[in-house]
Motif scaffolding. Structure first.
Motif, PDB file in Angstrom:
ATOM      1  N   UNK A   1      -0.858   1.096 -47.884  1.00 47.66           N
ATOM      2  CA  UNK A   1      -1.332  -0.190 -48.400  1.00 47.66           C
ATOM      3  C   UNK A   1      -1.775  -1.174 -47.351  1.00 47.66           C
ATOM      4  N   UNK A   2      -1.293  -1.050 -46.127  1.00 51.32           N
ATOM      5  CA  UNK A   2      -1.608  -2.024 -45.089  1.00 51.32           C
ATOM      6  C   UNK A   2      -2.697  -1.482 -44.136  1.00 51.32           C
ATOM      7  N   UNK A   3      -3.511  -2.369 -43.563  1.00 57.03           N
ATOM      8  CA  UNK A   3      -3.533  -3.826 -43.784  1.00 57.03           C
ATOM      9  C   UNK A   3      -4.200  -4.157 -45.114  1.00 57.03           C
ATOM     10  N   UNK A   4      -3.593  -5.074 -45.829  1.00 59.14           N
ATOM     11  CA  UNK A   4      -4.126  -5.419 -47.144  1.00 59.14           C
ATOM     12  C   UNK A   4      -5.251  -6.441 -47.021  1.00 59.14           C
ATOM     13  N   UNK A   5      -6.071  -6.513 -48.020  1.00 59.84           N
ATOM     14  CA  UNK A   5      -7.176  -7.472 -48.038  1.00 59.84           C
ATOM     15  C   UNK A   5      -7.927  -7.367 -49.358  1.00 59.84           C
TER      16      UNK A   5
ATOM     17  N   UNK B   1      -4.063  -1.795 -50.730  1.00 57.61           N
ATOM     18  CA  UNK B   1      -3.606  -2.998 -51.433  1.00 57.61           C
ATOM     19  C   UNK B   1      -4.660  -4.088 -51.301  1.00 57.61           C
ATOM     20  N   UNK B   2      -5.123  -4.601 -52.437  1.00 57.63           N
ATOM     21  CA  UNK B   2      -6.145  -5.648 -52.428  1.00 57.63           C
ATOM     22  C   UNK B   2      -5.540  -7.024 -52.645  1.00 57.63           C
ATOM     23  N   UNK B   3      -4.217  -7.122 -52.542  1.00 61.41           N
ATOM     24  CA  UNK B   3      -3.507  -8.403 -52.619  1.00 61.41           C
ATOM     25  C   UNK B   3      -3.786  -9.136 -53.929  1.00 61.41           C
ATOM     26  N   UNK B   4      -3.798  -8.371 -55.035  1.00 60.81           N
ATOM     27  CA  UNK B   4      -4.066  -8.961 -56.346  1.00 60.81           C
ATOM     28  C   UNK B   4      -2.839  -9.602 -56.977  1.00 60.81           C
ATOM     29  N   UNK B   5      -1.648  -9.281 -56.450  1.00 60.81           N
ATOM     30  CA  UNK B   5      -0.372  -9.839 -56.913  1.00 60.81           C
ATOM     31  C   UNK B   5      -0.012  -9.440 -58.347  1.00 60.81           C
TER      32      UNK B   5
ATOM     33  N   UNK C   1      10.054 -10.439 -58.131  1.00 58.87           N
ATOM     34  CA  UNK C   1      10.160  -9.829 -56.812  1.00 58.87           C
ATOM     35  C   UNK C   1       8.795  -9.316 -56.360  1.00 58.87           C
ATOM     36  N   UNK C   2       8.510  -9.481 -55.091  1.00 59.43           N
ATOM     37  CA  UNK C   2       7.315  -8.881 -54.490  1.00 59.43           C
ATOM     38  C   UNK C   2       7.766  -7.587 -53.814  1.00 59.43           C
ATOM     39  N   UNK C   3       7.492  -6.465 -54.442  1.00 58.71           N
ATOM     40  CA  UNK C   3       7.976  -5.180 -53.945  1.00 58.71           C
ATOM     41  C   UNK C   3       7.386  -4.850 -52.580  1.00 58.71           C
ATOM     42  N   UNK C   4       6.299  -5.503 -52.198  1.00 62.06           N
ATOM     43  CA  UNK C   4       5.674  -5.235 -50.906  1.00 62.06           C
ATOM     44  C   UNK C   4       6.507  -5.755 -49.739  1.00 62.06           C
ATOM     45  N   UNK C   5       7.497  -6.592 -50.058  1.00 61.57           N
ATOM     46  CA  UNK C   5       8.400  -7.086 -49.022  1.00 61.57           C
ATOM     47  C   UNK C   5       9.567  -6.141 -48.767  1.00 61.57           C
ATOM     48  N   UNK C   6       9.565  -4.994 -49.444  1.00 61.36           N
ATOM     49  CA  UNK C   6      10.638  -4.020 -49.259  1.00 61.36           C
ATOM     50  C   UNK C   6      11.740  -4.157 -50.304  1.00 61.36           C
ATOM     51  N   UNK C   7      12.803  -3.379 -50.135  1.00 52.67           N
ATOM     52  CA  UNK C   7      13.931  -3.397 -51.057  1.00 52.67           C
ATOM     53  C   UNK C   7      14.595  -4.764 -51.052  1.00 52.67           C
ATOM     54  N   UNK C   8      14.863  -5.282 -52.249  1.00 54.46           N
ATOM     55  CA  UNK C   8      15.462  -6.601 -52.395  1.00 54.46           C
ATOM     56  C   UNK C   8      16.537  -6.588 -53.465  1.00 54.46           C
TER      57      UNK C   8
END
Length: 499
Positions: free
Chosen positions: A261-265, A283-287, A297-304
């Motif tokens: 997914x990275x770098x996203x844009x 990842x197109x950072x569509x949220x 939760x933003x799953x892109x930040x890892x396990x939370x």
């Protein structure tokens, strides 16, 4: 210059550290809860959650009305916790208070099942089967029905209290209260005959305790599923903290594949980068993964801690990947082991579902289940116990004989009245009598016990003391059916003065 710069640099660093520490101290201890506007999503995991919701709520609400014929002397409700009779009925199984160890076995079994689920797929219980998740999904569906999906709801809330918003919000809360009320009402139906209690509740003739518990459960369901939602999962529930200590690198968890997914844009930026031979993430950072998450939760930040592993972000991301022509699976159930292999440039491996941890849990679950089933199959329908008087432990009669007194209980677990014979083994020359029992002969008593009843006897044993007899001697109270098909033994001691 270096000599003069070094002290200034050290001073600047120390001053900067003090500023950071001061900022941390002055910052809020708890962040204010932000309103979540959860977006609707369609997909495989959403359909699984709908199926689980319908199944679990259907069982919960309708099970008290299922009938099960146990005979003329037993209730016909399939699942019933009968406190007045001190019984728990579950279809063909009847549990007595003396058999509370079955409940202990079920709790242990449930714990190991939860551990197995965690070892295989992380917090899959939280995402699909937890009551908080199930009722929150139902409340969200009601909210979406009255107030619309995410964008419409944001517009409605930001537009002030108009007549339209009052009408929609009032309808939502009314249905929420009805669901919460029926949730509390369904719970009390497990403790009494359901159709009869429903009629008593409707005619205001039910016991006060029923209305009290319905009120308590209505309030808790309405509050937890309607308002606290993700706060229950993040702050109140202990399981996220426990499961973190039980998981391992092979457990499947909802994972954002950073290497892909990275770098996203943006979509245009990623396309332009690829045209120039530069690596661009999918990842197109569509949220969309954040918008559909019930806990924000933003799953892109890892396990939370707040992630309940429900998989809705997978459905949302797969839908976006289909639209932009990229492969599915940017967010997927994956293991930490595979994540580390991809970061190291190694190929993925198949999930290791069968491993030492899962095998151990399966063996324990199977062993406990088989033991409980076997114990239920061979358990006796006759249960006895004996308790020696503590003070005095014996009585010396005028003729020199010794008398010991006991409280003996016999439980008849059959649905019909039965007669038992009571005898004593391990002691010769003893005369036995009991209040309420019929003397067949000096050594045997006849005791009649009603269907699914317990009877208590006051038993007196009298004998002439033997000079060479021990001070305490083990004896056995033996209850036997009239046809000799079943017997039960309760052991105690006969005590006489020391010689």
């Amino acid at each position: 210059m270096a000599d003069t710069a070094t002290p200034n640099s050290a001073q600047d660093t120390a001053q900067h550290a003090d500023e950071i520490d001061e900022t941390l101290i002055e910052g809020p201890l708890y962040a204010k809860r932000e309103q979540l506007y959860v977006q609707k999503v369609d997909g495989t995991f959403r359909r699984i959650k709908w199926a689980v919701l319908v199944l679990t709520l259907g069982v919960y609400y309708l099970l008290p009305f299922v009938r099960w014929d146990r005979g003329p002397n037993a209730p016909d409700q399939a699942v019933l916790i009968d406190f007045p009779a001190r019984r728990f009925y579950f279809f063909f199984i009847e549990i007595w208070p003396q058999e509370i160890y079955y409940l202990t076995g079920l709790l242990i079994l449930a714990a190991f099942v939860l551990f197995l689920m965690n070892a295989v797929a992380g917090r899959v219980w939280c995402g699909y089967l937890c009551p908080q998740t199930v009722w929150t999904d139902l409340f969200l569906a009601v909210e979406r029905f009255f107030e619309g999906d995410r964008r419409e709801r944001i517009k409605l809330y930001n537009g002030g209290w108009t007549g339209n918003r009052v009408a929609r919000t009032s309808g939502k809360h009314f249905v929420w209260l009805m669901i919460a009320w029926w949730t509390g009402g369904a719970w009390v139906l497990y403790f009494a005959d359901a159709p009869k209690l429903v009629w008593e509740l409707a005619t205001l003739q039910a016991p006060a305790v029923a209305y009290i518990w319905i009120g308590i459960l209505t309030f808790t369901t309405y509050t937890l599923a309607g308002f606290m939602r993700e706060q229950v999962c993040t702050y109140m529930c202990p399981w996220p903290r426990i499961q973190a200590a039980l998981t391992d690198e092979h457990a499947l968890n909802v994972t954002y594949k950073v290497d892909r997914g990275e770098p996203r844009g943006s979509l245009k930026k990623a396309k332009a980068l690829r045209e120039h031979g530069v690596t661009a993430g999918d990842c197109i950072d569509c949220n969309q993964c954040v918008a559909v998450c019930p806990t924000g939760v933003d799953i892109r930040d890892g396990m939370q801690l707040g992630c309940v592993q429900c998989g809705l972000c997978i459905d949302a991301c797969d839908g976006v990947m289909d639209k932009i022509g990229r492969p599915r699976g940017l967010i997927a159930y994956d293991s930490e082991y595979n994540l580390e292999r991809r970061e190291a440039g190694l190929p993925e491996e198949k999930p290791k579902i069968v491993r030492a941890r899962t095998i151990l849990y399966v063996v324990l679950i199977a062993g406990i289940s088989l033991f409980m089933v076997w114990h239920l199959a061979v358990r006796s329908s006759l249960d006895v116990s004996a308790l020696h008087d503590r003070n005095p432990v014996y009585v010396l009669l005028s003729d020199g004989s010794i008398r010991n007194a006991y409280t003996v209980r016999v439980a008849n677990k059959e649905l019909e009245e039965r007669t038992f014979t009571l005898s004593v083994e391990g002691l010769e020359g003893v005369a036995m009598e009991a209040v309420g029992a019929e003397n067949l002969d000096p050594d045997t008593l006849s005791v009649t016990v009603g269907p699914t009843r317990t009877r208590e006897l006051r038993v007196l044993l009298t004998r002439t003391p033997a000079p060479d007899a021990p001070e305490s001697r083990e004896i056995a109270f033996v209850f036997e059916t009239a046809d000799g098909s079943e017997a039960a033994v309760a052991r105690d001691h006969f005590i006489q003065p020391a010689r």
